[in-house]
Design a protein around this motif. Sequence first.
Motif, PDB file in Angstrom:
ATOM      1  N   ILE A  10       4.358   6.653  -0.874  1.00 12.82           N
ATOM      2  CA  ILE A  10       3.127   7.415  -0.921  1.00 12.82           C
ATOM      3  C   ILE A  10       3.400   8.867  -1.301  1.00 12.82           C
ATOM      4  CG2 ILE A  10       1.083   8.059   0.442  1.00 12.82           C
ATOM      5  CD1 ILE A  10       1.702   4.959  -0.127  1.00 12.82           C
ATOM      6  N   PHE A  18      -3.481   6.862   2.911  1.00 12.37           N
ATOM      7  CA  PHE A  18      -2.995   5.539   2.527  1.00 12.37           C
ATOM      8  C   PHE A  18      -2.961   4.607   3.726  1.00 12.37           C
ATOM      9  CE2 PHE A  18      -0.141   2.100   1.613  1.00 12.37           C
ATOM     10  CZ  PHE A  18      -0.582   1.703   0.351  1.00 12.37           C
ATOM     11  N   PHE A  21      -6.340   3.183   4.127  1.00 14.92           N
ATOM     12  CA  PHE A  21      -6.559   2.174   3.081  1.00 14.92           C
ATOM     13  C   PHE A  21      -5.789   0.893   3.395  1.00 14.92           C
ATOM     14  CE2 PHE A  21      -4.583   0.160  -0.581  1.00 14.92           C
ATOM     15  CZ  PHE A  21      -5.704  -0.366  -1.211  1.00 14.92           C
ATOM     16  N   PHE A  22      -4.540   1.034   3.781  1.00 13.85           N
ATOM     17  CA  PHE A  22      -3.662  -0.108   4.062  1.00 13.85           C
ATOM     18  C   PHE A  22      -4.251  -0.994   5.157  1.00 13.85           C
ATOM     19  CE2 PHE A  22       0.340  -1.774   6.077  1.00 13.85           C
ATOM     20  CZ  PHE A  22       0.861  -2.430   4.979  1.00 13.85           C
ATOM     21  N   GLU A  81      -6.269   3.041  -4.078  1.00 12.79           N
ATOM     22  CA  GLU A  81      -4.876   3.386  -3.797  1.00 12.79           C
ATOM     23  C   GLU A  81      -4.193   4.122  -4.944  1.00 12.79           C
ATOM     24  OE1 GLU A  81      -1.529   0.324  -4.127  1.00 12.79           O
ATOM     25  OE2 GLU A  81      -3.291  -0.963  -4.279  1.00 12.79           O
TER      26      GLU A  81
END
Length: 102
Positions: A10, A18, A21-22, A81
């Motif tokens: 990242i 992130f 998002f993950f 992403e």
Amino acid sequence: MIVRIFQVVIRPGKEEAFSTFFHDTAIPLMKRTKGLVHVIPGAPLPDTPSEFCFVMVWENINALKAFVGDDISSPHIDPAEAELVESRSIKHYQFVESELLL
């Protein structure tokens, strides 16, 4: 079956975005993907705070291609992403039957 190991690094300062998002998008998406037998998401350890991964077991090469396209070395990138990721790596292996040690 095919084992796919997908790793991302990242961009500095984007780790929290992130991570959201993950957990909220990527993991639920992978869990409901047709042809995916098993998925193991990996979040960072303290010494590698910008590295995430997925270890996936696909039914076969055709199931994997249905998800990523004919070029299996190409990552499947969600638009959310794209701006968060500095680099990606993808490796594929033939699955070997064994007992899980969990």
